[in-house]
Design an enzyme around this catalytic site. Sequence first.
Site, PDB file in Angstrom:
ATOM      1  CD1 TRP A  52      -0.241  -1.518   3.160  1.00  0.00           C
ATOM      2  CD2 TRP A  52       0.586   0.544   3.334  1.00  0.00           C
ATOM      3  NE1 TRP A  52       0.512  -1.477   4.313  1.00  0.00           N
ATOM      4  CE2 TRP A  52       1.035  -0.210   4.448  1.00  0.00           C
ATOM      5  CE3 TRP A  52       0.987   1.879   3.236  1.00  0.00           C
ATOM      6  CZ2 TRP A  52       1.859   0.309   5.441  1.00  0.00           C
ATOM      7  CZ3 TRP A  52       1.811   2.415   4.220  1.00  0.00           C
ATOM      8  CH2 TRP A  52       2.242   1.632   5.313  1.00  0.00           C
ATOM      9  CG  ASN A  53       5.018   1.211   0.971  1.00  0.00           C
ATOM     10  OD1 ASN A  53       4.646   0.236   0.311  1.00  0.00           O
ATOM     11  ND2 ASN A  53       6.294   1.430   1.201  1.00  0.00           N
TER      12      ASN A  53
ATOM     13  CE  LYS B  63      -3.173  -9.065  -1.805  1.00  0.00           C
ATOM     14  NZ  LYS B  63      -3.892  -7.838  -1.338  1.00  0.00           N
ATOM     15  N   PRO B  64      -3.040  -5.826  -5.699  1.00  0.00           N
ATOM     16  CG  PRO B  64      -4.298  -4.029  -6.529  1.00  0.00           C
ATOM     17  CD  PRO B  64      -4.038  -5.504  -6.724  1.00  0.00           C
ATOM     18  CG  ASP B  65      -3.412  -2.834   0.961  1.00  0.00           C
ATOM     19  OD1 ASP B  65      -4.436  -2.148   1.155  1.00  0.00           O
ATOM     20  OD2 ASP B  65      -2.865  -3.511   1.845  1.00  0.00           O
TER      21      ASP B  65
ATOM     22  CB  SER C 276       5.815  -7.468   6.506  1.00  0.00           C
ATOM     23  OG  SER C 276       5.080  -8.672   6.349  1.00  0.00           O
TER      24      SER C 276
ATOM     25  CD  GLU D 246      11.964  -3.065  -1.771  1.00  0.00           C
ATOM     26  OE1 GLU D 246      11.392  -2.414  -0.868  1.00  0.00           O
ATOM     27  OE2 GLU D 246      12.184  -2.638  -2.904  1.00  0.00           O
ATOM     28  CG  LEU D 247      11.180  -9.398   2.252  1.00  0.00           C
ATOM     29  CD1 LEU D 247      11.676 -10.671   2.911  1.00  0.00           C
ATOM     30  CD2 LEU D 247       9.712  -9.501   1.878  1.00  0.00           C
TER      31      LEU D 247
ATOM     32  CB  CYS E  84      11.044  -0.644   2.005  1.00  0.00           C
ATOM     33  SG  CYS E  84       9.433  -1.456   1.999  1.00  0.00           S
TER      34      CYS E  84
ATOM     35  CD  GLU F  16      10.258  -1.903   8.154  1.00  0.00           C
ATOM     36  OE1 GLU F  16      10.552  -1.316   7.107  1.00  0.00           O
ATOM     37  OE2 GLU F  16       9.792  -3.062   8.182  1.00  0.00           O
TER      38      GLU F  16
END
Length: 539
Positions: free
Chosen positions: A179-180, A203-205, A255, A276-277, A310, A408
């Site tokens: 979502w960010n 699948k987007p948020d 995440s 990418e976390l 991130c 985080e």
Amino acid sequence: MTDSQAATATPLGTNPIAAAPAGARTAADVVTPEVVAHLTRGVVGSGRTANHTPFTGEKLADLPESTPEDVATAFERARTAQVAWAATPVRARAAVLLRFHDLVLARQAEVLDLIQLETGKARLHAHEEILAVTVAARHYGRKAPSYLKPKGHTGAIPTLTKVTELRQPRGVVGQIAPWNYPFELSVGDALPAFVAGNAVVMKPDTETALTALWARDLLIEAGLPAEVFQIVLGEGPVVGPELVKHADYVSFTGSTRTGREVAQGAAARLIGVSLELGGKNAMLVLKDADIEKAAAGAVRACYSSAGQLCISIERLYVHESIADAFVERFAARTKAMRLGTSLAYGADMGSLVGERQLETVKRHVEEAVSKGAKLVAGGVHRTDIGPLFYEPTILDGVEAPMAVCAEETFGPVVSIYRFTDEDKAIAEANATPYGLNSSVWTKDAKRGHAVAARLQTGTVNINEGYAPAYGSVQSPMGGMKQSGLGRRHGSEGILKYTEAQTVAHQRIMPMAPSFGMTDEKYAAFMSRSLKAMKALRLR
């Protein structure tokens, strides 16, 4: 007329979102029923869900919600369409990206409104997504033919064995987007997959789905066949595993905890995955740094998108000799930041995106202060502006085991750590399970590069926070340690969406005894050939 035909037939400029009035626009002006109906055409979903704006908490739109059966249908559509798309010449596929690049720049106001309404971020921070997507579209639109072209290699027997390396698309890529950064981390990651000849089921948020749907609509306008890009919406625990279940490759940003689950699902099916976390990124301000520039850079590095990035900075290591002066200037700039909800340029920071983020921010700050940390700036939940606004915050004197040290935060909170020993500061910066991004500030370029090489992060920026490395799209970007697997950008960012295929053509003589040779003579001949190839320095 099918959904695909309807989407393809939409003339340039008739998207109803373009009719939103200029000036002081509101959510009701931008997200009209006509806009929602236009953007959700072709979305496979038999249920209903909704998204909301962080600015006020009000509902933005009713949206289709996908069941597991709907996800399977989306993959069937994509798999059928992918065959023809893969057969399209790569330069024709690349031309779609270049047309998309121009459309995004021409109509950026539309998506900037959507990004702001769905994420609550300031407009300048939303514009970072415009920059990132168009740079990626231009890069892969220009470079994809060379990245994907057949490559010749030296064969087992030079001149007799002709070898060609081909790059075949994986098929249908399943993409789970966060979502960010709903524009860049959705379509920005999908562009190299498309130009490599894949279809994508994304699948987007749900809370930021309109931005992804707008991107799909514009790509179709640029010439992408509608069925090649499918979007499914729904709860992550329901839709996410179904995406992994059907995909030929999975791209995930989110995440670390969820990334592990995605990786496990992909491993069970023996399919590839890129992740990418999370990150707990550090910025090192060395004793010879330009204090004014470092303070200004820290504002950008720590508070872009309210820290919900991130690669933003959450830990500031500052040399003791300049720490007081740096903190004074950094705090002054932080306290002067303007928070706002306007769909226009001017605000320095926007809102947090949801209640979960707000609670994490409040918990980290309140616990740190209760255990002795000093609140230098911020620390206030600004309900007078909006339900999820929180002032940009600086903490000094943070120590373990305060949660803000290691967890985080993913919000506008940064901790100051003073150091005298540069080696120890580097070791502390590396003392985290994460390894996504870092920053070094110094007037000595040679020294900056030496420190950068010792930091265990996928990207390092010297005299800036994150933008130079991320924006350099010819170079790979991604995380070390628990910050991810694989890379976006550069050759790795597109080749991960392909399967390498080696085609070897043997000529004149076989790889076996021939021309009357005995087994013994053949073995001796091959042994002499190997010695000769080494002497000739063949690889």
